[in-house]
Each structure stands twice: as C-alpha cells, then as structure tokens.
Design a protein around this motif. Sequence first.
Motif, PDB file in Angstrom:
ATOM      1  N   PHE A   1      71.099  47.606   5.857  1.00  0.00           N
ATOM      2  CA  PHE A   1      70.697  47.570   4.449  1.00  0.00           C
ATOM      3  C   PHE A   1      70.693  46.148   3.915  1.00  0.00           C
ATOM      4  O   PHE A   1      71.327  45.254   4.485  1.00  0.00           O
ATOM      5  N   THR A   2      70.000  45.977   2.783  1.00  0.00           N
ATOM      6  CA  THR A   2      69.952  44.694   2.091  1.00  0.00           C
ATOM      7  C   THR A   2      70.079  44.937   0.600  1.00  0.00           C
ATOM      8  O   THR A   2      69.859  46.060   0.113  1.00  0.00           O
ATOM      9  N   GLY A   3      70.478  43.926  -0.133  1.00  0.00           N
ATOM     10  CA  GLY A   3      70.496  44.012  -1.588  1.00  0.00           C
ATOM     11  C   GLY A   3      71.675  44.812  -2.091  1.00  0.00           C
ATOM     12  O   GLY A   3      72.813  44.675  -1.638  1.00  0.00           O
TER      13      GLY A   3
ATOM     14  N   GLU B   1      75.734  45.711  -0.826  1.00  0.00           N
ATOM     15  CA  GLU B   1      76.983  45.499  -1.564  1.00  0.00           C
ATOM     16  C   GLU B   1      77.802  46.779  -1.648  1.00  0.00           C
ATOM     17  O   GLU B   1      79.032  46.761  -1.526  1.00  0.00           O
ATOM     18  N   ASP B   2      77.090  47.907  -1.851  1.00  0.00           N
ATOM     19  CA  ASP B   2      77.820  49.189  -1.895  1.00  0.00           C
ATOM     20  C   ASP B   2      78.494  49.477  -0.562  1.00  0.00           C
ATOM     21  O   ASP B   2      79.645  49.956  -0.513  1.00  0.00           O
ATOM     22  N   VAL B   3      77.771  49.153   0.503  1.00  0.00           N
ATOM     23  CA  VAL B   3      78.366  49.386   1.830  1.00  0.00           C
ATOM     24  C   VAL B   3      79.568  48.461   2.032  1.00  0.00           C
ATOM     25  O   VAL B   3      80.602  48.861   2.600  1.00  0.00           O
ATOM     26  N   ALA B   4      79.480  47.206   1.555  1.00  0.00           N
ATOM     27  CA  ALA B   4      80.607  46.278   1.681  1.00  0.00           C
ATOM     28  C   ALA B   4      81.810  46.776   0.878  1.00  0.00           C
ATOM     29  O   ALA B   4      82.962  46.696   1.331  1.00  0.00           O
ATOM     30  N   ASN B   5      81.521  47.323  -0.340  1.00  0.00           N
ATOM     31  CA  ASN B   5      82.626  47.897  -1.134  1.00  0.00           C
ATOM     32  C   ASN B   5      83.259  49.081  -0.409  1.00  0.00           C
ATOM     33  O   ASN B   5      84.488  49.260  -0.421  1.00  0.00           O
TER      34      ASN B   5
END
Length: 490
Positions: free
Chosen positions: A124-126, A130-134
């Motif tokens: 994913f990008t964008g 960020e949601d995946v990183a969270n």
Amino acid sequence: MTKISPEIETKMPMEAVPPVSADVSFISNSFPKYKLGADHQVLQETAEDNQGPSLKEVIEQEASNLSEQNNRISVRDLASKFDKNLSAAAKLSNEAKLREVPSLEGHVLLKKLRDALEYLKGRFTGRNKEDVANAISMVEALAVKLTQNEGELIQEKFEVKKLLNFLKQASEDAKKLVNQEKSFACAEIESARAVVLRIGEALEEQEKVTEASKPQDVDGLVEEVQEARRIRLLHQPSKVMAMEYELRALRDQIQEKSVFSIQLQKELTMSKWDKENKSHSYKLDGSEALGSYMQVKPCTSEVPQVSKCSFQWYRLSSEGSWGEVISGANKSIYAPDPLDVGRMLQVDIVSDGKKLTLTTNPIQTVPGLGSQVEALLRKSNTDFNVVISQMNGKDHSSHSTHSFNVGRMRIKLCRGWITKAREIYSPTMQLCGVRSDVSNAAKTLFWQARKGLSFVLTFESEKDRNVAIMIARKHVLDCNVVLVGPDDLV
C-alpha cells in the motif's frame, strides 16, 4: 462539474498473506479487546463479566486464613486443612499451567499478524500505508503487553509453587504429629486398661474375702471387752508406770550404745584407712554417699599427677565377693549412681606401669530420698529443670533451661513448644549418672534417648538428679524394660 472516477477494486492474492498455523488453539472463544490510546499506547478494555479475584489475592487470602486458624484448630483439623489447601494449590498450579498455552498462542498469532501487516505495508501507499503502520505499532504494543502479562504469570506461578511446597511439608508434619499423638494415646489407653483390670481383680478378691469371713457374734465381742476391762482393773497402776519408766530407760541406753557403736566403727574405718594410706601413694577424697562424688588425689608431691594416670572404676557387691566394670568410668572423678547404693566401689590406678587399687565402704543413701520418690510416683508426670551440657558427645552452645519430663510411658526433653526428644521406654534407652570428670558431676546424668541421640543434662541439685533416675527406673518396670547405663549388668 463533478468528476466521476471509476471504482477500482484491489484484490490481494490469498497466497500472499501468510496463513495462521492450524496447530494454534485457544482455550477461550473470545480474544481480549484492546484500544489505542495516546502515543499509540495499548489499553485493554475491561471485561463485562467478573472473573473473580486474581491468583495472587487468592494465595494471600489463604495464607492469612491459615495464620489466623493455626492457634485454634486441633491437630486432626490442621491435617485435613493442609490437605484441602494442598489440593487447592495443586489446582491453582494446573490453572497457571493452562494459562501458559494462550500466552504462547498469542505470541504466535501476533508474529503472523505482524508479518502479514508488513507485507501489506509494502503493497500500500499513502493513507493506507499509514493505517497499516499504525496497526503494526499496535501489534508491537500488544506483544509488549503480552510479554508483561507473561512475566506476571511466571511470578504468580513461582508463588504458587512455593506455597504448594510449603503446604506439602506442613501436611506431612501434621500427619506425622497425628500418628505420634495416636501412638501415645494408644499407649496411655493400654496402661489405663491394665490399671482398671488390676483394680477389678483387687475388688473381686476383696469381695471374696468379705463373703468368706463371717461376722463375729456381738455377744462374744461384749464378753471379750468385759474380760479385758476386768484384767486391766486387776493390775496395779503403780507397777504399770514403773514398767513404762524401765522401758524408756532401756530405749535410751540402746540409743546411746548405738551412737557409740557408730562412732567406734567410724574410728576403726579411719584408722584402717590411715594404715593403708601410709603405704599408698593416692587416696579417695569425698563422701561415700549418694549425692556426692569421689575423686582420686595424690598423697604426696613425689608421685605422678592424676592427669598422667589411667583409671577404671568397678562396682562390687556389699561383701566384696564379686564385681563388675562400670563402663565409661575411667576418670579420676566418679559420682555414685542410685544403682551403687549398698555396694562398694573400687578404682584401679595405673601409674608408671604399677597398679594400685582403692576400695570404698558401701555407698549410703540420702535420708528422705525414698519417701520423696514414693510420693512422686503417684503422679503421672514429673518435671525437672535441666541445662543441656552435651548433645551427641559434643558441647552444647546454649545454656538455656529446659524441661526434663519423666512420665509413666516416656521421657520428654523440651523448651516451651520446642521438643528436643520425646521417646517411649525401649531397650535401646539408657539413663545413668554421668561417668566423666565434668564439673558438677553429682548433678549430671547421661541419657541416651535412642541410638544416635544422647544428652548430658545438668540438674539444679544433686537430689533432683537422683530422684529423676529413680523415678524413671520405677516407671520403666511396667514396660518390661530395664533402664541402666552402657554395658551395665541387669
């Protein structure tokens, strides 16, 4: 104008996400709920249903209950309570083991979930990235939380294991104490039963004698009383009084002659002893009576000191016709034992290769000792204050006062609630006066409770020491056991 873009559906291949292992199983059907707080801190939501107190609270509550009930429950209840707590601790230990399984499964699941999110983060990008990183940070926080819970679980498991070992030891001690008290109670019951049987036989014998003896005729008794009164009136009172005065004078003369005879005997003994000591190099110093001690001393300074000589004491018969070796009495000091009363003592002294023999008169007893022993024998137990001088042949460091309890069935040595020894009379038990040159030898006795456990006890007085020995030897006769010293002839 509104720009309408076509919807593009992104499909992720199923083989790209690592599957969860089929070996992972969970005990509960629901996974704990977590929420992300400030600074990505993972907080666990409180469950609606109450699971009860924690394992640590249960352990503390049980320990406090045991401490409160320790002083007010019986030995048998204490043993049953320990068994119940032992089973409860075992159950808690099993529950702690079962809780280890979800911990391991949680680590496996979180690792697979993190791997899957890392894979998605690369796709994913964008905003989605960020949601995946969270999500990855939340998973890592969950892993840290799980590790902390696992540490608390290990600590609780250690406490449960410690409590389980304590309860096992306490249960074994309680069972041992119950068995010991049961054996003592059985012995007391058997002794009481034998006493009851003897009393019953005595009552039956008395009834037989009462039935056999016929009552005398009252008229015959009256005639005998009248005849006695007539004979008394025939005697002259003056002659009766004269006879009484003559009897008193005869008693006084007999008493004076007895005292004079004792003095002559003592003078004869002293003169004989002086003649013997003229040719001897050593002498016996001390009273030849129970409650004292005798010591070999040199007569002149020309002979070797007693520390360079060897000794051996013997117990002779009252006539001196035969004798026996007193085992362990190989010092210059010897305190007579109640077994020596009425018998002569002999000591062989070996100095510079020469042997010298000294003999005493028959050992005398202490006035009033027999009546005191008879009075104490009516009691079931007699206590004496003692100090432990030696234990198993080694000097005892503590000089605190202990209680030496002599009972009908056993002897007990204790200090308050602490029991040093408690043994029933047996053939392996030994009790006698001390046979070494310790200080206060006349106040000290040797007691071997059983093989491998012996004491040297010092009493408050010489009389207490001899009374304790005599009472124990009287009680032990009911158990068909003879209580003497090492290698003594019985």
